[in-house]
Design a protein around this motif. Structure first.
Motif, mmCIF file in Angstrom:
data_model
loop_
_atom_site.group_PDB
_atom_site.id
_atom_site.type_symbol
_atom_site.label_atom_id
_atom_site.label_comp_id
_atom_site.label_asym_id
_atom_site.label_seq_id
_atom_site.Cartn_x
_atom_site.Cartn_y
_atom_site.Cartn_z
ATOM 1 N N ILE A 196 22.671 36.257 17.246
ATOM 2 C CA ILE A 196 22.877 37.449 18.066
ATOM 3 C C ILE A 196 22.424 37.118 19.473
ATOM 4 O O ILE A 196 21.257 36.774 19.698
ATOM 5 N N VAL A 214 28.019 38.193 18.608
ATOM 6 C CA VAL A 214 27.415 37.967 17.296
ATOM 7 C C VAL A 214 28.363 37.083 16.494
ATOM 8 O O VAL A 214 29.571 37.335 16.469
ATOM 9 N N LEU A 254 29.185 43.303 20.755
ATOM 10 C CA LEU A 254 28.536 44.607 20.632
ATOM 11 C C LEU A 254 28.480 45.314 21.985
ATOM 12 O O LEU A 254 28.272 44.685 23.025
ATOM 13 N N SER A 306 24.981 49.603 20.911
ATOM 14 C CA SER A 306 24.920 48.927 19.614
ATOM 15 C C SER A 306 23.943 47.762 19.652
ATOM 16 O O SER A 306 23.179 47.534 18.704
ATOM 17 N N VAL A 314 20.636 47.106 17.355
ATOM 18 C CA VAL A 314 20.418 45.838 16.647
ATOM 19 C C VAL A 314 19.085 45.224 17.069
ATOM 20 O O VAL A 314 18.327 44.711 16.239
ATOM 21 N N TYR A 338 25.447 47.073 9.204
ATOM 22 C CA TYR A 338 25.722 47.634 10.538
ATOM 23 C C TYR A 338 26.698 46.738 11.306
ATOM 24 O O TYR A 338 27.674 47.236 11.905
ATOM 25 N N LEU A 339 26.458 45.426 11.287
ATOM 26 C CA LEU A 339 27.337 44.510 12.009
ATOM 27 C C LEU A 339 28.735 44.494 11.398
ATOM 28 O O LEU A 339 29.735 44.391 12.119
ATOM 29 N N GLN A 377 30.504 47.451 12.720
ATOM 30 C CA GLN A 377 30.902 47.241 14.113
ATOM 31 C C GLN A 377 32.129 46.340 14.193
ATOM 32 O O GLN A 377 33.003 46.526 15.036
ATOM 33 N N TYR A 378 32.205 45.366 13.311
ATOM 34 C CA TYR A 378 33.374 44.485 13.280
ATOM 35 C C TYR A 378 34.622 45.285 12.908
ATOM 36 O O TYR A 378 35.697 45.088 13.475
#
Length: 286
Positions: free
Chosen positions: A41, A63, A127, A131, A135, A167-168, A171-172
């Motif tokens: 990240i 990320v 991100l 966001s 993170v 969470y990631l 977001q993807y």
């Protein structure tokens, strides 16, 4: 090139997990991870990321995941600050089955790292500032848990890590519109197969759910995953059969039907071909 081992960072063999956090003022030479994967990240600044011999620009908010056999390096860092979360891939297997059917998870944690290892692949999650701030707060809690090591810290770290993974992955999914279309089509297909592999599935149905043709589905599966959709589905069915053979006393014929095989003889042939033992022998020798 340097081979990096997880034991260089942590001696805890019972909990193979490490968080590295901070700035990089100098180039990091080409290296690969021998026995772990790495979630990266970018918290600030920018640098050039070298994967194999291909270079791409990375910056705050990016990320990506690097699998063990992928050689990579960082060059020309400018105020470059990253968080590296080093983990054994099996740690992700403790996640619920709902995560395996997430398109974002398949794309970010499975397909991108796999494809990055065999071809040039520069796509990555980006991100937004809010966001990234969220993170960063999760990472801060994880680092505190790792450093203080109160009772139960390992369970807490696994829980926080999986929260970060979920969470990631979400977001993807949200970034899907601007992504490499083939990768998202493939992620859609894999997610659908993961969710329905015990049912009678056809290539036509999988392709329709992925909004592509059967021909294109087969082509991108071969290109990214080096297998076919049917072979992938059969692998999932056989893995479930292994689990049932190990942990239940169900008759083999019933297991074959439970795992999506309509013909127990066909199941036995495919199982023997995959594992070198018949289902009966596998159960005896488990």
């Amino acid at each position: 090139m340097i081979n990096c081992y997880l034991k260089w960072f942590t001696q805890d063999e019972q909990f193979p997990f490490f968080i590295q956090y901070g700035g990089h003022d100098e180039d990091v030479e080409l290296h690969k991870h021998f026995d772990f994967s790495e979630l990266v990240i970018v918290l600030g600044g920018n640098a050039t990321h070298i994967v194999h011999t291909e270079a791409s620009f990375i910056k705050k908010g990016n990320v990506f995941v690097i699998d063990g056999e992928t050689p990579h390096a960082y060059k020309d860092p400018v105020d470059f600050k990253i968080c590296n979360i080093m983990y054994r891939p099996e740690m992700l297997r403790s996640a619920g089955p709902d995560l395996r059917t997430s398109n974002g998870f398949q794309a970010l944690f499975v397909l991108e790292p796999f494809y990055r290892n065999i071809h040039s692949y520069t796509s990555k999650l980006s991100l937004s500032i809010p966001s990234l701030e969220y993170v960063s707060s999760l990472i801060a809690v994880m680092i505190d848990e790792y450093n203080v090591r109160h009772q139960g810290y390992q369970t807490m770290l696994i829980s926080r890590f999986l929260e970060l993974v979920v969470y990631l992955s979400r977001q993807y999914d949200n970034q899907e519109k601007g992504m490499h279309s083939n990768l998202m089509h493939l992620a859609n297909a894999i997610s659908y197969i993961e969710d329905h592999y015990l049912e009678p599935l056809t290539l036509e149905e999988i392709a329709a759910k992925s909004n592509i043709s059967v021909r294109h589905l087969n082509r991108i599966f071969q290109s990214y995953y080096q297998t076919t959709p049917i072979s992938y589905m059969q692998q999932l069915r056989l893995e479930r059969a292994c689990n049932l053979l190990k942990h239940t006393q169900l008759p083999i014929t019933k297991i074959s039907y439970e795992c999506g095989f309509n013909d127990s003889n066909y199941f036995t042939r495919q199982f023997t071909k995959a594992y070198g033992l018949s289902p009966k022998a596998y159960r005896i020798n488990r």
